[in-house]
Scaffold this active site. Structure first.
Site, PDB file in Angstrom:
ATOM      1  N   CYS A  53       3.164   3.330   9.216  1.00  0.00           N
ATOM      2  CA  CYS A  53       3.341   4.667   8.648  1.00  0.00           C
ATOM      3  C   CYS A  53       3.875   5.624   9.710  1.00  0.00           C
ATOM      4  O   CYS A  53       3.316   5.738  10.796  1.00  0.00           O
ATOM      5  CB  CYS A  53       2.018   5.185   8.102  1.00  0.00           C
ATOM      6  SG  CYS A  53       2.152   6.825   7.347  1.00  0.00           S
ATOM      7  N   PRO A 105       0.846  -1.197   0.000  1.00  0.00           N
ATOM      8  CA  PRO A 105       0.000   0.000   0.000  1.00  0.00           C
ATOM      9  C   PRO A 105       0.874   1.238   0.000  1.00  0.00           C
ATOM     10  O   PRO A 105       1.774   1.348   0.846  1.00  0.00           O
ATOM     11  CB  PRO A 105      -0.801  -0.135   1.301  1.00  0.00           C
ATOM     12  CG  PRO A 105       0.005  -1.048   2.167  1.00  0.00           C
ATOM     13  CD  PRO A 105       0.786  -1.935   1.271  1.00  0.00           C
ATOM     14  N   GLN A 116      -6.225  -1.554   3.095  1.00  0.00           N
ATOM     15  CA  GLN A 116      -5.458  -1.195   4.291  1.00  0.00           C
ATOM     16  C   GLN A 116      -6.149  -0.071   5.033  1.00  0.00           C
ATOM     17  O   GLN A 116      -6.499   0.958   4.442  1.00  0.00           O
ATOM     18  CB  GLN A 116      -4.023  -0.774   3.968  1.00  0.00           C
ATOM     19  CG  GLN A 116      -3.226  -0.610   5.274  1.00  0.00           C
ATOM     20  CD  GLN A 116      -1.819  -0.085   5.102  1.00  0.00           C
ATOM     21  OE1 GLN A 116      -1.619   1.037   4.654  1.00  0.00           O
ATOM     22  NE2 GLN A 116      -0.832  -0.894   5.474  1.00  0.00           N
ATOM     23  N   HIS A 155       8.030  -4.666   7.758  1.00  0.00           N
ATOM     24  CA  HIS A 155       8.962  -3.740   7.115  1.00  0.00           C
ATOM     25  C   HIS A 155      10.223  -3.742   7.980  1.00  0.00           C
ATOM     26  O   HIS A 155      10.183  -3.288   9.131  1.00  0.00           O
ATOM     27  CB  HIS A 155       8.359  -2.345   7.023  1.00  0.00           C
ATOM     28  CG  HIS A 155       9.200  -1.373   6.267  1.00  0.00           C
ATOM     29  ND1 HIS A 155       8.699  -0.206   5.742  1.00  0.00           N
ATOM     30  CD2 HIS A 155      10.518  -1.386   5.920  1.00  0.00           C
ATOM     31  CE1 HIS A 155       9.669   0.459   5.127  1.00  0.00           C
ATOM     32  NE2 HIS A 155      10.788  -0.241   5.238  1.00  0.00           N
ATOM     33  N   ASN A 181       9.033  -7.037   3.874  1.00  0.00           N
ATOM     34  CA  ASN A 181       8.917  -5.796   3.106  1.00  0.00           C
ATOM     35  C   ASN A 181      10.123  -4.911   3.417  1.00  0.00           C
ATOM     36  O   ASN A 181      10.663  -4.930   4.517  1.00  0.00           O
ATOM     37  CB  ASN A 181       7.618  -5.080   3.499  1.00  0.00           C
ATOM     38  CG  ASN A 181       7.489  -3.688   2.906  1.00  0.00           C
ATOM     39  OD1 ASN A 181       7.263  -2.720   3.622  1.00  0.00           O
ATOM     40  ND2 ASN A 181       7.633  -3.560   1.613  1.00  0.00           N
ATOM     41  N   GLY A 212       7.391  -2.397  -2.734  1.00  0.00           N
ATOM     42  CA  GLY A 212       6.740  -1.095  -2.760  1.00  0.00           C
ATOM     43  C   GLY A 212       7.205  -0.251  -3.924  1.00  0.00           C
ATOM     44  O   GLY A 212       6.770  -0.405  -5.056  1.00  0.00           O
ATOM     45  N   ARG A 213       8.143   0.641  -3.649  1.00  0.00           N
ATOM     46  CA  ARG A 213       8.546   1.628  -4.659  1.00  0.00           C
ATOM     47  C   ARG A 213       9.048   0.990  -5.949  1.00  0.00           C
ATOM     48  O   ARG A 213       8.786   1.496  -7.042  1.00  0.00           O
ATOM     49  CB  ARG A 213       9.627   2.543  -4.070  1.00  0.00           C
ATOM     50  CG  ARG A 213       9.082   3.550  -3.067  1.00  0.00           C
ATOM     51  CD  ARG A 213      10.189   4.173  -2.250  1.00  0.00           C
ATOM     52  NE  ARG A 213      10.777   3.201  -1.323  1.00  0.00           N
ATOM     53  CZ  ARG A 213      11.953   3.345  -0.748  1.00  0.00           C
ATOM     54  NH1 ARG A 213      12.686   4.409  -1.008  1.00  0.00           N
ATOM     55  NH2 ARG A 213      12.405   2.432   0.095  1.00  0.00           N
TER      56      ARG A 213
END
Length: 333
Positions: free
Chosen positions: A104, A21, A74, A175, A215, A237-238
């Protein structure tokens, strides 16, 4: 068949490979495009706060195309009752999974007790997870860091995972960085704290009954295969956003699919009817084209492809013709 009933009838999604996400990136147009490249990747929405769903335009936030499945929503929040209500909305809307954001690091979400700051409140996260699990039949998962500044010992990480596991959560996406809640921007928090895959690996060893998805910093399918020797899944992700064509071989390399690899040209051709329909319904063309710039990598004409879709399209009298020009550059690729 209602979407809610359909969701409860679908098998639990595989988390062997997923796309993270990402705020402002993994909207429904991005997900539709990524699904053209991989049928098996699990896709996640941007984080949606409980307040946005309960007091805003829930239909807009939950909207998705049926082709996006397997698909997870999410959520950001810390009120168990509100998260339970939102989990029910996710199930009713047909999502395959609901995920709680405990990773986050931005100031805005911290001030609302959302995201990585919740790692300092494992009992609250456990209460949230239990409330969500009691409310729905679809899986409830958690995405978190390996710690936050001031609470970054391995013992504290185990305490967090243990309490949330005891509440019923069976799948954790880790993460493998701590989050530094003061002094770093969200972007810096994705880059400055060092990656510590060994901490996540120890977590998998110490909690063998849990599904652990890794992650952070993963860039290639070769790296994915290496990590899958230790973990149950990998989340990109990116790299998946900036180099989306990486997804074209996910099904073959990570899921042993014998389907042919989709070419860039084929993906673009399949996207065109969706893009045209969006424009004809009054949508802005850049809502979609901004997500496909990453297709323009690694071939002669790639730079021109990106220029057409990032610059020329905004001044063109007929922007759809600019998209067709860009598509021609993908011929045979």
């Amino acid at each position: 068949m209602s979407q809610a009933f359909a969701a409860t009838q679908r098998p639990e999604p595989s988390r062997r490979f997923s796309v993270a996400p990402m705020m402002d990136w993994t909207d429904r147009h991005c997900r539709y495009f990524l699904r053209l490249l991989s049928q098996r990747a699990l896709l996640y929405t941007e984080m949606v706060t409980t307040g946005a769903l309960l007091h805003g335009d829930a239909a807009r936030f939950l909207r998705h195309d049926e082709s996006e499945h397997p698909l997870a929503l999410q959520l950001g929040g810390s009120n168990p009752a509100e998260l339970a209500a939102c989990a029910r909305l996710a199930q009713e809307a047909g999502y395959d999974e609901v995920n709680l954001n405990v990773g986050c690091p931005s100031d805005r979400v911290q001030n609302n007790m959302i995201g990585a700051c919740l790692m300092g409140h494992p009992a609250l996260v456990a209460d949230c997870v239990k409330a969500m699990l009691d409310a729905v039949e679809i899986p409830v998962t958690v995405k978190h860091r390996i710690g936050i500044n001031g609470r970054d010992s391995y013992a504290e990480l185990c305490d967090f995972v243990g309490q949330v596991r005891n509440a019923g959560c069976r799948s954790f996406t880790v993460h493998a960085r701590i989050a530094i809640l003061e002094g770093l921007s969200p972007k810096e928090n994705r880059e400055v704290p060092p990656l510590r895959y060994e901490v996540a690996a120890q977590l998998k060893q110490d909690f063998p009954d849990l599904e652990l998805v890794l992650n952070g910093g993963i860039k290639t399918l070769d790296e994915c295969r290496t990590h899958l020797q230790t973990f149950d899944g990998v989340m990109l992700g990116r790299e998946a956003y900036h180099n989306p064509y990486l997804l074209a071989e996910v099904d073959q390399q990570l899921f042993a699919s014998d389907a042919p690899v989709v070419t860039r040209s084929e993906a673009m051709a399949r996207l065109m009817p969706y893009l045209v329909a969006h424009v004809e319904s009054g949508g802005a063309i850049h809502h979609i084209t901004r997500h496909i710039l990453g297709l323009g990598q690694g071939f002669p004409g790639a730079r021109r492809f990106r220029q057409l879709l990032s610059a020329d399209i905004h001044t063109a009298a007929e922007p759809l013709k600019v998209v067709e020009q860009a598509a021609e550059l993908l011929a045979g690729r």
